[in-house]
Design a protein around this motif. Structure first.
Motif, PDB file in Angstrom:
ATOM      1  N   LYS A 117       0.828  -1.212   0.000  1.00 19.15           N
ATOM      2  CA  LYS A 117       0.000   0.000   0.000  1.00 19.15           C
ATOM      3  C   LYS A 117       0.857   1.255   0.000  1.00 19.15           C
ATOM      4  CE  LYS A 117      -3.928   2.102   2.416  1.00 19.15           C
ATOM      5  NZ  LYS A 117      -4.867   1.986   3.574  1.00 19.15           N
ATOM      6  N   TYR A 118       1.981   1.194   0.735  1.00 20.99           N
ATOM      7  CA  TYR A 118       2.885   2.347   0.846  1.00 20.99           C
ATOM      8  C   TYR A 118       4.291   1.902   0.445  1.00 20.99           C
ATOM      9  CZ  TYR A 118      -0.980   3.963   3.782  1.00 20.99           C
ATOM     10  OH  TYR A 118      -2.217   4.305   4.264  1.00 20.99           O
ATOM     11  N   PRO A 119       4.647   2.024  -0.817  1.00 19.30           N
ATOM     12  CA  PRO A 119       5.973   1.566  -1.273  1.00 19.30           C
ATOM     13  C   PRO A 119       7.093   2.211  -0.459  1.00 19.30           C
ATOM     14  CG  PRO A 119       4.580   2.093  -3.140  1.00 19.30           C
ATOM     15  CD  PRO A 119       3.837   2.571  -1.917  1.00 19.30           C
ATOM     16  N   PHE A 120       8.057   1.407  -0.117  1.00 17.91           N
ATOM     17  CA  PHE A 120       9.189   1.879   0.695  1.00 17.91           C
ATOM     18  C   PHE A 120      10.252   2.440  -0.245  1.00 17.91           C
ATOM     19  CE2 PHE A 120      13.051   1.151   3.318  1.00 17.91           C
ATOM     20  CZ  PHE A 120      12.668   1.868   4.433  1.00 17.91           C
ATOM     21  N   VAL A 121      10.325   3.764  -0.342  1.00 24.21           N
ATOM     22  CA  VAL A 121      11.181   4.394  -1.359  1.00 24.21           C
ATOM     23  C   VAL A 121      12.377   5.125  -0.769  1.00 24.21           C
ATOM     24  CG1 VAL A 121       9.278   4.645  -2.982  1.00 24.21           C
ATOM     25  CG2 VAL A 121       9.766   6.493  -1.357  1.00 24.21           C
ATOM     26  N   PHE A 170      17.331  -3.608   4.831  1.00 27.27           N
ATOM     27  CA  PHE A 170      16.296  -3.006   4.002  1.00 27.27           C
ATOM     28  C   PHE A 170      16.683  -2.866   2.525  1.00 27.27           C
ATOM     29  CE2 PHE A 170      14.583  -1.947   8.094  1.00 27.27           C
ATOM     30  CZ  PHE A 170      13.211  -1.883   7.883  1.00 27.27           C
ATOM     31  N   ILE A 171      17.868  -3.285   2.147  1.00 23.02           N
ATOM     32  CA  ILE A 171      18.270  -3.177   0.739  1.00 23.02           C
ATOM     33  C   ILE A 171      17.280  -3.866  -0.205  1.00 23.02           C
ATOM     34  CG2 ILE A 171      19.969  -4.041  -0.928  1.00 23.02           C
ATOM     35  CD1 ILE A 171      22.170  -3.092   0.938  1.00 23.02           C
ATOM     36  N   PRO A 172      16.773  -5.063   0.100  1.00 22.33           N
ATOM     37  CA  PRO A 172      15.823  -5.688  -0.833  1.00 22.33           C
ATOM     38  C   PRO A 172      14.595  -4.823  -1.115  1.00 22.33           C
ATOM     39  CG  PRO A 172      16.627  -7.303   0.730  1.00 22.33           C
ATOM     40  CD  PRO A 172      17.117  -5.967   1.213  1.00 22.33           C
ATOM     41  N   LEU A 173      14.059  -4.161  -0.088  1.00 19.93           N
ATOM     42  CA  LEU A 173      12.886  -3.310  -0.285  1.00 19.93           C
ATOM     43  C   LEU A 173      13.245  -2.082  -1.114  1.00 19.93           C
ATOM     44  CD1 LEU A 173      11.086  -3.347   3.195  1.00 19.93           C
ATOM     45  CD2 LEU A 173      10.504  -4.634   1.129  1.00 19.93           C
ATOM     46  N   ILE A 174      14.408  -1.487  -0.823  1.00 15.69           N
ATOM     47  CA  ILE A 174      14.850  -0.300  -1.564  1.00 15.69           C
ATOM     48  C   ILE A 174      15.153  -0.666  -3.022  1.00 15.69           C
ATOM     49  CG2 ILE A 174      16.728   1.360  -1.797  1.00 15.69           C
ATOM     50  CD1 ILE A 174      14.870   2.185   0.354  1.00 15.69           C
ATOM     51  N   ARG A 175      15.755  -1.823  -3.234  1.00 18.52           N
ATOM     52  CA  ARG A 175      16.057  -2.260  -4.607  1.00 18.52           C
ATOM     53  C   ARG A 175      14.772  -2.480  -5.408  1.00 18.52           C
ATOM     54  NH1 ARG A 175      19.518  -6.318  -3.650  1.00 18.52           N
ATOM     55  NH2 ARG A 175      17.820  -7.804  -3.406  1.00 18.52           N
ATOM     56  N   HIS A 176      13.765  -3.005  -4.755  1.00 15.64           N
ATOM     57  CA  HIS A 176      12.490  -3.282  -5.423  1.00 15.64           C
ATOM     58  C   HIS A 176      11.844  -2.002  -5.943  1.00 15.64           C
ATOM     59  CE1 HIS A 176       8.686  -5.235  -6.330  1.00 15.64           C
ATOM     60  NE2 HIS A 176       8.051  -4.339  -5.586  1.00 15.64           N
ATOM     61  N   THR A 177      11.973  -0.900  -5.199  1.00 16.05           N
ATOM     62  CA  THR A 177      11.361   0.369  -5.600  1.00 16.05           C
ATOM     63  C   THR A 177      12.347   1.305  -6.288  1.00 16.05           C
ATOM     64  OG1 THR A 177      11.842   1.362  -3.437  1.00 16.05           O
ATOM     65  CG2 THR A 177       9.697   0.262  -3.694  1.00 16.05           C
ATOM     66  N   GLN A 178      13.604   0.857  -6.416  1.00 17.56           N
ATOM     67  CA  GLN A 178      14.673   1.726  -6.932  1.00 17.56           C
ATOM     68  C   GLN A 178      14.695   3.028  -6.125  1.00 17.56           C
ATOM     69  OE1 GLN A 178      14.061   2.105 -11.191  1.00 17.56           O
ATOM     70  NE2 GLN A 178      14.895   0.059 -11.581  1.00 17.56           N
ATOM     71  N   GLY A 179      14.696   2.842  -4.827  1.00 21.30           N
ATOM     72  CA  GLY A 179      14.620   3.980  -3.909  1.00 21.30           C
ATOM     73  C   GLY A 179      15.971   4.579  -3.572  1.00 21.30           C
ATOM     74  N   ARG A 180      16.010   5.286  -2.445  1.00 16.67           N
ATOM     75  CA  ARG A 180      17.213   6.019  -2.069  1.00 16.67           C
ATOM     76  C   ARG A 180      17.529   5.820  -0.590  1.00 16.67           C
ATOM     77  NH1 ARG A 180      16.328  11.672  -5.578  1.00 16.67           N
ATOM     78  NH2 ARG A 180      16.101  10.572  -7.585  1.00 16.67           N
ATOM     79  N   ILE A 181      18.817   5.824  -0.313  1.00 17.39           N
ATOM     80  CA  ILE A 181      19.315   5.678   1.055  1.00 17.39           C
ATOM     81  C   ILE A 181      20.135   6.921   1.371  1.00 17.39           C
ATOM     82  CG2 ILE A 181      20.706   4.293   2.640  1.00 17.39           C
ATOM     83  CD1 ILE A 181      20.244   1.917   0.677  1.00 17.39           C
TER      84      ILE A 181
END
Length: 233
Positions: free
Chosen positions: A19-23, A63-74
């Motif tokens: 519901k709330y993508p982890f970006v 949390f890298i797997p979640l960030i990779r899934h959304t192509q997010g930022r750290i």
């Protein structure tokens, strides 16, 4: 650094991620001890490394797997002190420097997955931690035997006159607001081309140039800043 807490956080966020993508993952926790290193309690060494460095590393790894899934930022909040380290903050600035280096390494490691990793070097912000640095005299909180040895050597650094000098002539000239950091975080999370390293405030502009000075020049400048009109006996 509690792995159980990290796992619980991961499970909670994973359940919400549809519901709330982890970006974005932002690391802002830190501890600062400004004791004279000669008399510092070794327990503060462990606290500094655990909170400032190991904690962010463990959390990021999870949390890298979640960030990779959304192509997010750290994003890591570090310190301008990594550019020009000062006295009495060695462990804080060492751990923040390590975090800055880690962010660059991890960015290059995760680049193939379109994951961005950056850091924000914040200056002096009037948080509770910063107020502690300004007004806290660590010698007053040492055991009596340590204080007896430390006071003749370092006591004048925390005299009323010295504290007022640093407040007026160093810290308050470069003070930032929390909003300055917040704006940088927002840019790092949303900009099409975020900076790899944000150096905030007026101090950030000055330190870009100051950091290029020879070490012996920096030593002289910082000595006069932190120990004005005094001589070490």
């Amino acid at each position: 650094t509690n792995t159980e807490h990290i796992e619980n956080a991961y499970q909670t966020i994973t359940q919400l991620s549809d519901k709330y993508p982890f970006v974005g993952l932002i690391h802002n926790a830190a501890v600062l001890y400004n004791d004279p290193f000669e008399f510092a309690d070794p327990s503060t060494f462990h606290d500094s490394v655990n909170v400032n460095l190991l904690g962010p590393c463990l959390l990021t790894q999870k949390f890298i797997p979640l960030i990779r899934h959304t192509q997010g930022r750290i994003i890591f909040i570090t310190s301008l002190g990594v550019e020009v380290p000062t006295g009495f903050r060695g462990l804080y600035e060492a751990t923040k420097s390590a975090l800055t280096t880690f962010s660059s390494s991890l960015r290059r490691e995760l680049a193939p997955f379109s994951v961005f990793v950056g850091c924000i070097e914040s200056g002096f912000v009037l948080t509770d931690m910063a107020r502690t640095e300004l007004y806290y005299n660590p010698i007053e909180h040492m055991s009596s035997d340590k204080a007896e040895k430390a006071m003749p050597l370092y006591g004048r650094f925390w005299s009323k006159e010295m504290m007022e000098h640093r407040e007026v002539n160093t810290h308050m000239k470069w003070v930032m607001t929390v909003n300055d950091t917040n704006e940088a975080v927002l840019d790092a999370l949303t900009a099409e081309r975020p900076l790899r390293r944000y150096m905030l405030g007026k101090a950030g502009v000055v330190l870009r140039f100051v950091a290029m000075l020879p070490e012996w020049v920096l030593d002289g400048i910082l000595y006069k800043t932190y120990w004005p009109a005094t001589d070490v006996e």
